[in-house]
Design a protein around this motif. Structure first.
Motif, short mmCIF file in Angstrom:
data_model
loop_
_atom_site.label_atom_id
_atom_site.label_comp_id
_atom_site.label_asym_id
_atom_site.label_seq_id
_atom_site.Cartn_x
_atom_site.Cartn_y
_atom_site.Cartn_z
N THR A 1 0.85 -1.18 0.00
CA THR A 1 0.00 0.00 0.00
C THR A 1 0.89 1.23 0.00
OG1 THR A 1 -1.93 1.03 1.05
CG2 THR A 1 -0.25 0.16 2.53
N ILE A 2 0.30 2.37 -0.29
CA ILE A 2 1.00 3.65 -0.32
C ILE A 2 0.76 4.38 1.00
CG2 ILE A 2 1.11 5.90 -1.48
CD1 ILE A 2 2.18 3.64 -3.20
N ILE A 3 1.81 5.05 1.50
CA ILE A 3 1.67 5.83 2.73
C ILE A 3 0.96 7.14 2.41
CG2 ILE A 3 2.90 7.06 4.56
CD1 ILE A 3 5.10 4.96 4.34
N MET A 4 -0.04 7.46 3.22
CA MET A 4 -0.77 8.71 3.08
C MET A 4 -0.17 9.73 4.03
SD MET A 4 -4.57 7.01 3.02
CE MET A 4 -5.33 8.57 3.34
N SER A 5 -0.09 10.97 3.61
CA SER A 5 0.43 12.07 4.42
C SER A 5 1.77 11.72 5.09
CB SER A 5 -0.59 12.48 5.49
OG SER A 5 -1.80 12.83 4.92
#
Length: 119
Positions: A41-45
C-alpha cells in the motif's frame, strides 16, 4: 531526528504489525486468519522529514490511532498513515492485538510504498 513528529504525536510500546490478505486483498471485514493478512500500500500524508533519511528496507510499526492506521518509527513518532482496500480487516486484527510491520518497498518523492505483514 529530534524524536518528535510534525503532528506532535509520539507513540511507544503499542502494537506494530501490518498485513495483507490473500487473493484480492479485500475480504470485507471477514478475516479468517490475521497472521496471513498482508500486502502493499502507499503511505498517506508521509512525514517527509522522516522519509528524507529513510531507506528501502526500513521497517515501521503499524498501530491504530483514533480509528486510523498509523505508521510509527523506532522512536515512536507517527510518520504517516495507510488506507489499503483491506483496511477493515487490518483494523479488526490490530484490535485483536495482532502485530504488523510495514517495510518500505519504494521511495519516489512523497510516493512511498510499503509492504505490510504480520510479525
Amino acid at each position: 531526528m529530534s524524536g518528535s513528529s510534525s503532528s506532535g504525536r509520539s507513540y511507544t510500546g503499542s502494537g506494530g504489525n501490518i498485513f495483507t490478505s490473500g487473493g484480492s486483498g479485500n475480504t470485507g471485514g471477514k478475516t479468517k486468519n490475521c497472521s496471513t493478512l498482508k500486502g502493499k500500500t502507499i503511505i498517506m500524508s508521509p512525514n517527509m522529514t522522516y522519509f528524507m533519511s529513510a531507506f528501502v528496507g526500513s521497517q515501521l510499526e503499524v498501530i491504530i490511532v483514533n480509528e486510523t492506521v498509523a505508521l510509527v518509527n523506532k522512536l515512536g513518532d507517527e510518520v504517516g498513515s495507510i488506507n489499503p482496500s483491506w483496511i477493515v480487516d487490518l483494523i479488526e486484527c490490530l484490535k485483536k492485538r495482532n502485530k504488523y510491520l510495514a517495510t518500505i518497498v519504494t521511495i519516489n518523492g512523497a510516493a512511498i510504498e510499503v509492504f505490510i505483514e504480520s510479525v
